[in-house]
Design a protein around this motif. Structure first.
Motif, PDB file in Angstrom:
ATOM      1  N   SER A  76       4.535  14.652 -22.041  1.00  0.00           N
ATOM      2  CA  SER A  76       3.161  15.012 -22.437  1.00  0.00           C
ATOM      3  C   SER A  76       2.842  14.429 -23.808  1.00  0.00           C
ATOM      4  O   SER A  76       1.728  13.976 -24.063  1.00  0.00           O
ATOM      5  CB  SER A  76       2.987  16.526 -22.517  1.00  0.00           C
ATOM      6  OG  SER A  76       3.286  17.095 -21.290  1.00  0.00           O
ATOM      7  N   THR A 100      -0.245  11.754 -24.620  1.00  0.00           N
ATOM      8  CA  THR A 100      -1.294  12.139 -25.574  1.00  0.00           C
ATOM      9  C   THR A 100      -1.112  11.429 -26.924  1.00  0.00           C
ATOM     10  O   THR A 100      -1.688  11.845 -27.931  1.00  0.00           O
ATOM     11  CB  THR A 100      -1.319  13.667 -25.793  1.00  0.00           C
ATOM     12  OG1 THR A 100      -0.003  14.085 -26.174  1.00  0.00           O
ATOM     13  CG2 THR A 100      -1.738  14.414 -24.553  1.00  0.00           C
ATOM     14  N   VAL A 154       3.980  12.312 -16.007  1.00  0.00           N
ATOM     15  CA  VAL A 154       4.772  13.428 -16.555  1.00  0.00           C
ATOM     16  C   VAL A 154       5.525  14.123 -15.414  1.00  0.00           C
ATOM     17  O   VAL A 154       6.713  14.446 -15.544  1.00  0.00           O
ATOM     18  CB  VAL A 154       3.867  14.436 -17.304  1.00  0.00           C
ATOM     19  CG1 VAL A 154       4.675  15.627 -17.789  1.00  0.00           C
ATOM     20  CG2 VAL A 154       3.175  13.759 -18.481  1.00  0.00           C
ATOM     21  N   ALA A 162      -0.893  12.538 -16.130  1.00  0.00           N
ATOM     22  CA  ALA A 162      -0.224  13.741 -15.623  1.00  0.00           C
ATOM     23  C   ALA A 162       0.783  13.393 -14.527  1.00  0.00           C
ATOM     24  O   ALA A 162       1.869  13.978 -14.460  1.00  0.00           O
ATOM     25  CB  ALA A 162      -1.264  14.716 -15.103  1.00  0.00           C
TER      26      ALA A 162
END
Lengths: 258, 252
Positions: free
Chosen positions: A120, A124, A228, A225
């Motif tokens: 994550s 980000t 991940v 996502a």
């Protein structure tokens, strides 16, 4: 040609993965040996990754000890060797199942958590922000997690060994009427301190595998996502496979034919 | 007297897999000035910031920060250089496990031996510079988009860097916050007496803050100069981009 291409691709992928893993291990070891360690963060990770895994480790090891005892005690009593059940349960728990099952449970919980958290952070741009601030992600993020798992996994393994043997003793007493003292006495005869120590050596190696694979998978995350999710799954699957392989090698080296 | 150059991209080629991002790209970043880079989405503008910060190395060419060529710098030298440069990310990239105050304090805690009291004072000063002194204990998830960007600015200035790189600081913000952010960038440059590079699509903001504008197209800088020079550029690509028109030589 396609088979050759695929084999070549898979080989390159494997080499890239193992190379990346060893590179991360080397980088982390460099920081540890130079004492460039964030001690506060390491202690916090010991709690998050170790202490919070205790209940699930105790539960799985309790039932593992109970089932080994259940399977072996009835048979053993039938053949008149009920006094050996404690030794069998302790032998299996301390040398093999304690370290390995604890590591597998921790891989599922902690390895996945490390991969998901770092993954994550990659998507980000938090990892890139760290690098941009002149901070090395290996020192900042990997080393505290690696140390925490390497310290906590042996401790969890000790708890697992004890609970597994106690669970086995309780089942042996309840179902096969093997006295608790006899069970423990058999366990003590069969298992020595060196067996416990060798089991803990295994736990240290498994801890390294769980933390490094989780961190490497997390830091290699690509995409959003979905990336991940893929990293998290990869961390658990690859850790478990490596734990099984390492367990065989370590059993061969540590216990040999004994 | 010629302007002193703080950073220089010299004939950069860079590809990711098969995709060519930059080709023969050269750009000078003038010391003490705000240089804005404009161009189509996906043109490689953010990659230029990452090249200047040493986060990405080119396939060929050179990236100079002062006299140091980042392409031939050791890992240690790269980390040293990055301490003089701050990158403010498009979505702030604050560490979500830490409060805003801890995020801003992070570079100070890691790179200096200042006491907790001194760090808190510097952090509060940085937060005050961006109008966020009341958010010290908030988590990043509790801030709005504009506040997050300003918190990112506070982290970027806390080490008093020589160069601040802003990656799309006004994207996705309403006009009032966009104006506030643009003002903040100008004020921070004045306060730090430093250099800034800003990636932006917001032409009004660029006209307001830029000393120099560079336009990136198909991997190369096709226009460079002061705001007036670029606005008056005869290049039809530049004119179409500044007009925001679909009609012209830029393939849509």
């Amino acid at each position: 040609m396609k088979i050759l291409e695929r084999t070549g691709g898979a080989t390159l992928g494997f080499l890239e993965y193992t190379g990346g893993l060893f590179s991360l291990a080397g980088e982390s070891a460099g920081f540890i040996f130079r004492f460039r360690i964030r001690f506060g963060e390491t202690i916090s990770q010991c709690y998050l990754l170790g202490v919070q895994s205790l209940s699930i480790v105790l539960l799985t090891s309790l039932f593992t000890g109970m089932v080994i005892s259940l399977e072996s005690a009835m048979q053993a009593v039938q053949f008149g060797v009920g006094n050996l059940v404690g030794g069998a349960v302790a032998y299996a728990s301390v040398r093999e199942l304690g370290p390995m099952l604890t590591a597998v449970v921790v891989a599922g919980r902690v390895g996945a958590a490390i991969a998901a958290e770092l993954g994550s952070m990659v998507v980000t741009e938090q990892i890139e922000a760290l690098r941009s601030m002149g901070l090395e992600p290996a020192r900042f993020l990997v080393v505290p997690r690696l140390l925490a798992v390497v310290v906590m996994l042996p401790l969890l393994t000790i708890f697992a060994d004890v609970v597994s043997i106690m669970g086995g003793a309780w089942i042996a007493q309840s179902y096969a009427h093997i006295a608790f003292d006899s069970f423990i006495s058999s366990a003590r005869q069969q298992i020595g301190v060196d067996d416990v120590m060798k089991g803990l050596v295994k736990a240290v190696v498994f801890g390294m595998i769980v933390a490094l694979v989780g961190a490497y998978q997390g830091l290699s995350t690509r995409g959003g996502a979905a990336g991940v999710g893929k990293s998290t799954t990869g961390a658990v699957v690859n850790s478990i496979i490596l734990i099984f392989i390492a367990n065989f090698i370590l059993s061969l080296v540590l216990f040999g034919g004994s | 007297m010629a302007n002193k150059v703080y950073a220089r991209l010299d004939d950069i080629d860079l590809s990711f897999s098969d995709r060519v991002v930059l080709k023969n790209c050269s750009l000078d970043i003038v010391e003490g000035a705000i240089t804005c880079i404009i161009g189509l989405s996906g043109a490689g503008k953010s990659t230029i910031l990452r090249l200047i910060d040493g986060l990405v190395l080119p396939d060929s060419g050179h990236v100079y920060i002062g006299d140091r060529d980042l392409c031939h710098a050791s890992q240690r030298q790269l980390y040293e250089t990055r301490r003089k440069i701050s990158l403010s990310f498009q979505f702030a990239a604050l560490l979500d496990s830490m409060s805003v105050g801890e995020n801003v304090a992070l570079p100070l805690r890691e790179h200096t031996k200042l006491s907790d009291g001194e760090i808190r004072r510097i952090v509060m000063d940085a937060l005050e510079s961006v109008g966020l002194s009341h958010t010290y204990d908030n988590l990043p998830s509790e801030l709005s988009g504009g506040m997050l960007k300003r918190a990112g600015f506070a982290r970027a200035i806390v080490m008093r860097p020589d160069l601040i790189l802003y990656d799309e600081p006004t994207t996705g913000l309403d006009p009032i916050v966009t104006h506030l952010i643009t003002d903040t960038i100008v004020q921070l440059r004045a306060k730090l007496n430093g250099t800034a590079v800003v990636i932006s699509h917001d032409l009004q903001s660029i006209y307001m803050m830029a000393d120099y504008v560079a336009m990136l197209f198909e991997g190369a800088i096709i226009a460079y100069g002061t705001v007036d020079e670029v606005r008056k550029s005869p290049n039809p690509l530049v004119q179409q981009f500044l007009r925001g028109s679909e009609v012209g030589p830029i393939p849509i």
